[in-house]
Enzyme design. Sequence first.
Site, short mmCIF file in Angstrom:
data_model
loop_
_atom_site.label_atom_id
_atom_site.label_comp_id
_atom_site.label_asym_id
_atom_site.label_seq_id
_atom_site.Cartn_x
_atom_site.Cartn_y
_atom_site.Cartn_z
N CYS A 249 0.87 -1.18 0.00
CA CYS A 249 0.00 0.00 0.00
C CYS A 249 0.90 1.23 0.00
CB CYS A 249 -0.97 -0.03 1.17
SG CYS A 249 -0.20 -0.10 2.81
N ARG B 204 -2.32 -0.82 5.49
CA ARG B 204 -3.52 -1.31 4.82
C ARG B 204 -3.24 -2.63 4.11
NH1 ARG B 204 -5.05 3.70 1.14
NH2 ARG B 204 -2.78 3.95 1.27
#
Length: 318
Positions: free
Chosen positions: A268, A273
């Site tokens: 990410c 994430r």
Amino acid sequence: MTIRTAAPWRVLIAGTIAATVWGASPAFANTPQAVPAGALVSTEWLAANLQRPDVRVIEVSVNPGLYERAHIPGAVNFSWHNDLNDKVRRDIVSKEAFEQLLSKGGVGDNTTVVLYGDTNNWFAAWGAWVFDVYGVKNVKLLDGGRKKWEAENRALNNRAPDYAATTYRVGQVNTDLRARLGDALAAVEGKGATQLVDIRSADEYQGKVFAPAGVPELAVRAGHIPGAVNVPWGKAVNEDGTFKSRADLQKLYADAGIDGSKPIITYCRIGERSSHTWFALSKILGYQVKNYDGSWTEYGNSVGVPINNPAGTIWAAK
């Protein structure tokens, strides 16, 4: 006021007080249940098992002050900035510091650890990745995290627990869970069959924006790693923050060409994430997955590496 929560009756009192304050019923006074198989536990299971001395609940959130305001009774707080990251190097916490952290938190070899946090468990999943790197057994993620627990009006309090310290020791470190810049480049150059999954928003992937609004860590270039497919992390969860079913997850990633037949690297912006997608692919679907914690802030700032930028943004200008 600090309370010791190692004794079941003290946990029960804390939960009862919290239930009175927050309007929740002390559901965790139920009979303890067997630890479920798999990588997830439900809010129902945790509520019924909070008093168990062999269960340690750990909050890993990104937004400051949440734990201090109120948390699951008996939960300890691990700061992803200060506890799970090295304070000098751009790296995860050292093995020695991690051992001290778990020892202080009262985690033993036979402890079932339940991690949870805010923003649909972004950083709790990142914590689960760090725990997995260091080979901690019996680690679960609370399905739905803080969002679901609070939505169900379950017990909360603001008392910091004080557990008896253990002497936790890390066994074998699993470096195979970490992707490095060289691993990403090897995938770009076709050295092996590794697939890249970019889990950022479509605008980040296309290069329309450099990062989500308001974040401090940036790359000088926008776009994505060549060959990466884009499956935004949020597509893996339901409205209440829980993961979608195994069948739905399989279809979600298979539609993007990810079926587990080849090794996978998730990335990410800084690796948080992408750890959520790492958890879904690795822990729920059982695929072979590495998380690239350097992610786009490293790759996008590296000299001499190729990028793909459909939006045409180069050095923040078209």
